[in-house]
Motif scaffolding. Structure first.
Motif, PDB file in Angstrom:
ATOM      1  N   PHE A 394       0.837  -1.189   0.000  1.00 20.20           N
ATOM      2  CA  PHE A 394       0.000   0.000   0.000  1.00 20.20           C
ATOM      3  C   PHE A 394       0.874   1.241   0.000  1.00 20.20           C
ATOM      4  CE2 PHE A 394      -3.317  -2.897   0.959  1.00 20.20           C
ATOM      5  CZ  PHE A 394      -4.512  -2.249   0.677  1.00 20.20           C
ATOM      6  N   PRO A 395       0.699   2.148  -0.948  1.00 10.88           N
ATOM      7  CA  PRO A 395       1.429   3.420  -0.879  1.00 10.88           C
ATOM      8  C   PRO A 395       1.063   4.151   0.411  1.00 10.88           C
ATOM      9  CG  PRO A 395       0.379   3.144  -3.023  1.00 10.88           C
ATOM     10  CD  PRO A 395      -0.163   2.068  -2.144  1.00 10.88           C
ATOM     11  N   ASP A 396       2.035   4.839   0.977  1.00  5.66           N
ATOM     12  CA  ASP A 396       1.773   5.592   2.193  1.00  5.66           C
ATOM     13  C   ASP A 396       2.155   7.051   1.969  1.00  5.66           C
ATOM     14  OD1 ASP A 396       4.571   5.588   2.359  1.00  5.66           O
ATOM     15  OD2 ASP A 396       4.588   3.852   3.689  1.00  5.66           O
ATOM     16  N   ALA A 397       2.232   7.796   3.067  1.00  5.11           N
ATOM     17  CA  ALA A 397       2.523   9.229   2.945  1.00  5.11           C
ATOM     18  C   ALA A 397       3.872   9.490   2.305  1.00  5.11           C
ATOM     19  CB  ALA A 397       2.453   9.886   4.320  1.00  5.11           C
ATOM     20  N   GLY A 398       4.775   8.502   2.369  1.00  4.18           N
ATOM     21  CA  GLY A 398       6.081   8.672   1.744  1.00  4.18           C
ATOM     22  C   GLY A 398       6.024   8.735   0.238  1.00  4.18           C
ATOM     23  N   ASN A 399       4.877   8.365  -0.335  1.00  4.41           N
ATOM     24  CA  ASN A 399       4.695   8.441  -1.781  1.00  4.41           C
ATOM     25  C   ASN A 399       3.877   9.655  -2.200  1.00  4.41           C
ATOM     26  OD1 ASN A 399       4.290   5.071  -1.210  1.00  4.41           O
ATOM     27  ND2 ASN A 399       5.979   5.784  -2.482  1.00  4.41           N
ATOM     28  N   ASN A 400       3.483  10.485  -1.241  1.00  3.81           N
ATOM     29  CA  ASN A 400       2.738  11.692  -1.565  1.00  3.81           C
ATOM     30  C   ASN A 400       3.652  12.749  -2.182  1.00  3.81           C
ATOM     31  OD1 ASN A 400       0.502  10.449  -0.508  1.00  3.81           O
ATOM     32  ND2 ASN A 400       0.443  11.657   1.372  1.00  3.81           N
ATOM     33  N   ALA A 578       8.974   8.048 -16.669  1.00  5.91           N
ATOM     34  CA  ALA A 578       7.548   7.863 -16.958  1.00  5.91           C
ATOM     35  C   ALA A 578       6.698   8.232 -15.750  1.00  5.91           C
ATOM     36  CB  ALA A 578       7.281   6.422 -17.376  1.00  5.91           C
ATOM     37  N   GLY A 579       7.137   7.828 -14.573  1.00  5.47           N
ATOM     38  CA  GLY A 579       6.401   8.175 -13.372  1.00  5.47           C
ATOM     39  C   GLY A 579       6.398   9.660 -13.097  1.00  5.47           C
ATOM     40  N   GLN A 580       7.531  10.302 -13.330  1.00  8.55           N
ATOM     41  CA  GLN A 580       7.632  11.733 -13.061  1.00  8.55           C
ATOM     42  C   GLN A 580       6.724  12.555 -13.981  1.00  8.55           C
ATOM     43  OE1 GLN A 580      11.800  12.651 -13.286  1.00  8.55           O
ATOM     44  NE2 GLN A 580      12.319  11.398 -11.498  1.00  8.55           N
ATOM     45  N   LEU A 581       6.417  12.017 -15.161  1.00  7.60           N
ATOM     46  CA  LEU A 581       5.517  12.724 -16.069  1.00  7.60           C
ATOM     47  C   LEU A 581       4.127  12.895 -15.465  1.00  7.60           C
ATOM     48  CD1 LEU A 581       6.359  11.135 -19.547  1.00  7.60           C
ATOM     49  CD2 LEU A 581       6.921  13.440 -18.756  1.00  7.60           C
ATOM     50  N   ILE A 582       3.730  11.978 -14.595  1.00  9.61           N
ATOM     51  CA  ILE A 582       2.383  12.050 -14.015  1.00  9.61           C
ATOM     52  C   ILE A 582       2.430  12.333 -12.520  1.00  9.61           C
ATOM     53  CG2 ILE A 582       1.450  10.504 -15.760  1.00  9.61           C
ATOM     54  CD1 ILE A 582       1.450   8.312 -13.586  1.00  9.61           C
ATOM     55  N   GLY A 583       3.603  12.684 -11.996  1.00  9.99           N
ATOM     56  CA  GLY A 583       3.673  13.092 -10.598  1.00  9.99           C
ATOM     57  C   GLY A 583       4.068  12.006  -9.624  1.00  9.99           C
ATOM     58  N   PHE A 656      -8.424  10.825 -14.284  1.00  4.39           N
ATOM     59  CA  PHE A 656      -7.933  10.384 -12.977  1.00  4.39           C
ATOM     60  C   PHE A 656      -6.484  10.810 -12.750  1.00  4.39           C
ATOM     61  CE2 PHE A 656     -11.232   6.923 -12.958  1.00  4.39           C
ATOM     62  CZ  PHE A 656     -11.774   7.228 -11.730  1.00  4.39           C
ATOM     63  N   VAL A 657      -5.729  10.957 -13.819  1.00  5.18           N
ATOM     64  CA  VAL A 657      -4.276  11.124 -13.701  1.00  5.18           C
ATOM     65  C   VAL A 657      -3.873  12.372 -12.919  1.00  5.18           C
ATOM     66  CG1 VAL A 657      -2.132  11.387 -15.011  1.00  5.18           C
ATOM     67  CG2 VAL A 657      -3.877   9.773 -15.784  1.00  5.18           C
TER      68      VAL A 657
END
Length: 737
Positions: A394-400, A578-583, A656-657
């Motif tokens: 599960f992503p947590d606050a560290g992925n915000n 790729a991830g950085q393109l969508i935050g 959603f992105v």
């Protein structure tokens, strides 16, 4: 014209009684709003795994230790000069936070064990709320907490953590308006007419309004997460527009054959309407598969989405023909000035002759069917390959996002107390005899000596003295595999050995343990979902197309599409370019329920395009008995429809992105990528290639199976609706007279 089928008769009834039909939909909307206002429920979601150790710990806390079961907001304070020197400022901050509604109590960080970091520069205080579900905390109150924390305080850095704060920072889940705007642009480009483009949007919005109003009533009976409404909305917009897009296209074809508006409406529902009903049924079947997961939040999300799909299907076969009663004669009015008119030459069977571009593409695939099949398979395998290295969790606050308070609190706490401080484990001990805590000292010592444990707090008894709580701080972060190993080690080795013969039952709970249990539970049930959905969908396709090969091919191709989407999601979650393109700027785990949800949604949507495409192929096959010609005509005749429908669905899910919530962002990326792959590589390349390779075997089904299964005639009987050609002998008689 011969008698129409049930859908055709329903279309004629709605067309002739169009005023009453529209009024009935308005009445349904008002009734739905009224019922939801009077009896509506609230969102609720339990992500724990039924029957798990963490679930038992949670229930024990709620029953025996309610003071420990409420939601907690972490207040993290860092002072370069040391928090002890800023004691007065810290207390003033905590006192102000305590005045916010729903804050039941505030821990004293200077007195609580582990409240101050070893270097003395960071402290953590806990605000205990009087709500047990973060969704029950009013957003306005959470925002007030953030305002207090963000106030300028000389020498102090303050950040807040916790689920309630994260919900307040999340903002809007998705932009339905953006999806509708993109759909309108695509429809205008395809049809070149404002009236033709407006019909799908009007129908979809009407169905969406009714289903959205019903959601509150549904929440009275089922628990559903707050994001389920956004999912249902996106699905309703997407498939509602796609279904009516198909029928508007067919309506214009029937009009081009010379049918009047009413006859064309009946013919449209009797042909394309059947495909819409089968396509919608596959979506419902796929969503029903979520019930096999045994998770309440999955069932709730499925129910909300299924209701949305069913309402949109009802609008497509009742409200749409009623609207054609008003606008059907003017379907090509208000044309775009620079848009050329579509071709109107009529092919055999009553269809507008496809564009030369689609015919050329169809023939190209036919000529190079082996090469295109191999190329399509290779593309899908490459796209799916990153999923082999996916990390569940599960992503947590560290992925915000870095600018959020929850992310700052996470980083400050990890720097001051170690990475495990962001994912503590909660040991809940049910004592054999109230007040007898003799076994707890040995338990604490054994847990502290377990490899991977950084610290253990002293046991805290509840007022009745029959339950105790110990907090365990792992040496590693909540997303680390070593933390998962520690949870299993505590359950399987340390706790049984430390409590043997004492009669004390100890459960391992907390957010981290719940995440681990939920992931394992979902992974174990996933084969049930896949097997059940695939099997039911294949039966539906067998009844629709009377072909073993079509059913098996559809299932395999859809699994390929889903696998490719999984691979795209896994690649994005790596946090690279790729991830950085969508935050997404950090390596992020994939929640196990996301692939499950994506599978249910995408398998149903992929079946939609399969039905759209193959129904036209079967129609041509029944007419010509030429497999190559049937595939070429079917692909050419539906290429533009499938392309436009996919573009609309991609735009809808892409809304959603921009969401700040990582999970919703990932769902949007995955679904948009899957629709893109499915509508291009799979439907336009792989499906026709494989069907060309199979030849006449494409349409084979054993006779005994044909007798057992009902025949749905998904392609309809278009020849029944063609205008009767003039009688040459009658013309000669009239000329002689």
């Amino acid at each position: 014209m011969n008698d129409a089928g049930p859908l055709g008769r329903l279309a004629r009834l709605a067309y002739r009684n169009r005023g009453r039909t529209v009024l009935l939909w308005l009445a349904a909307l008002m009734l739905a709003f009224g019922l939801s206002a009077a009896f509506g429920g609230d969102f609720a979601a339990d992500y724990s795994a039924p029957g798990s150790d963490s679930k038992a710990a949670q229930e024990l806390l709620q029953e025996k230790f309610p003071a420990q079961s409420g939601e907690i907001v972490d207040v993290v304070v860092r002072a370069d000069g040391g928090v002890e020197a800023a004691r007065g400022d810290v207390r003033a901050l905590l006192d102000e936070l305590a005045t916010v509604p729903h804050v039941a109590s505030v821990d004293d960080p200077f007195a609580a064990p582990g409240g101050v970091s070893p270097d003395g520069r960071t402290l953590v205080a806990h605000l205990r709320l009087d709500v047990t579900n973060p969704n029950d905390m009013p957003v306005a109150d959470s925002e007030r907490l953030l305002e207090i924390a963000d106030a300028d305080r000389a020498g102090l850095d303050v950040a807040l953590g916790g689920q309630a704060v994260q919900l307040a920072e999340r903002g809007d889940i998705g932009s339905e308006g953006l999806g509708l705007l993109a759909a309108a642009v695509i429809l205008l480009l395809m049809f070149g007419s404002v009236v033709a483009a407006g019909l799908p949007i009007l129908t979809a919005v009407a169905g969406l309004a009714v289903s959205s109003a019903l959601t509150g009533l549904v929440l009275r009976f089922v628990d559903a997460p707050d994001w389920s409404t956004s999912l249902a909305t996106m699905m309703g917009i997407g498939i509602g527009i796609d279904y009516v897009l198909l029928m508007v296209t067919r309506f214009r074809e029937w009009r081009a054959t010379g049918l009047d508006a009413e006859a064309a409406t009946v013919a449209t529902l009797d042909t394309a309407g059947r495909a819409v009903m089968v396509a919608g049924s596959t979506v419902v079947v796929s969503m029903l598969g979520l019930f096999a997961m045994g998770l309440s939040f999955m069932r709730g999300a499925a129910v909300v989405t299924i209701i949305g799909v069913l309402v949109v299907m009802a609008a497509s076969v009742t409200l749409f023909p009623a609207l054609l009663g008003y606008l059907g004669r003017h379907v090509d009015r208000l044309r775009l000035p620079l848009r050329r008119r579509t071709r109107t030459e009529i092919a055999v069977g009553g269809h507008i002759e496809p564009s030369r571009g689609w015919l050329a593409w169809s023939r190209l695939v036919h000529r190079h069917r082996v090469l295109t099949a191999l190329a399509g398979t290779a593309i899908l395998l490459v796209l799916a390959s990153p999923f082999l290295g996916v990390r569940f969790g599960f992503p947590d606050a560290g992925n915000n996002r870095e600018e959020t308070s929850t992310r700052q609190a996470y980083d400050m706490q990890a720097d001051g107390f170690g990475p495990g401080a962001n994912g503590p484990l909660v040991l809940v001990a049910d004592l054999a005899r109230p007040g007898d805590a003799t076994a707890l000292d040995g338990l604490r010592a054994a847990v502290a000596a377990t490899p991977g444990v950084a610290a253990v707090t002293p046991p805290q008894l509840n007022p009745a003295g029959d339950t105790a709580v110990l907090t365990v701080v792992p040496a590693t972060g909540p997303q680390d595999e070593k933390t998962e190993d520690l949870v299993h080690r505590l359950r399987d080795e340390t706790i049984p050995a430390a409590t043997r013969d004492s009669g004390t039952a100890v459960r391992v709970g907390g957010v981290t343990a719940t995440s681990i249990d939920s992931t394992e539970n979902i992974a174990g049930r996933l084969p049930l979902l896949i097997g059940g959905v695939v099997l039911l969908s294949m039966v539906l396709l067998l009844a629709s197309f009377r072909s073993i090969a079509v059913a098996i091919k559809a299932a395999v191709m859809n699994l390929f599409s889903v696998a490719a989407a999984y691979g795209v999601v896994a690649y994005v979650l790596q946090g690279g370019w790729a991830g950085q393109l969508i935050g997404i700027d950090t390596e992020t785990p994939l929640p196990a329920f996301v692939p499950v949800l994506m599978f249910a949604v995408l398998f149903g949507l992929s079946m939609d395009y399969e039905v759209f495409l193959v129904s036209r192929m079967r129609e041509a096959w029944n007419r010509t008995r030429d497999n190559g010609r049937a595939i070429t005509e079917g692909l050419a005749g539906t290429g533009s429809v499938v392309t436009a429908a996919a573009a609309i669905m991609i735009a809808v899910f892409a809304a959603f992105v921009p969401s700040p919530d990582v999970v919703l962002k990932v769902i949007g990326v995955g679904m948009a990528a899957a629709i893109l792959v499915d509508a291009t590589v799979v439907r336009m390349l792989l499906v026709p290639s494989v069907m060309h390779l199979l030849g006449r075997a494409t349409w084979w089904m054993p006779r005994w199976l044909g007798r057992v299964l009902p025949e749905l005639h998904v392609e309809g009987q278009p020849e029944r609706h063609l205008p009767v050609p003039p009688d040459p002998s009658r013309d000669l008689v009239e000329a002689a007279a």
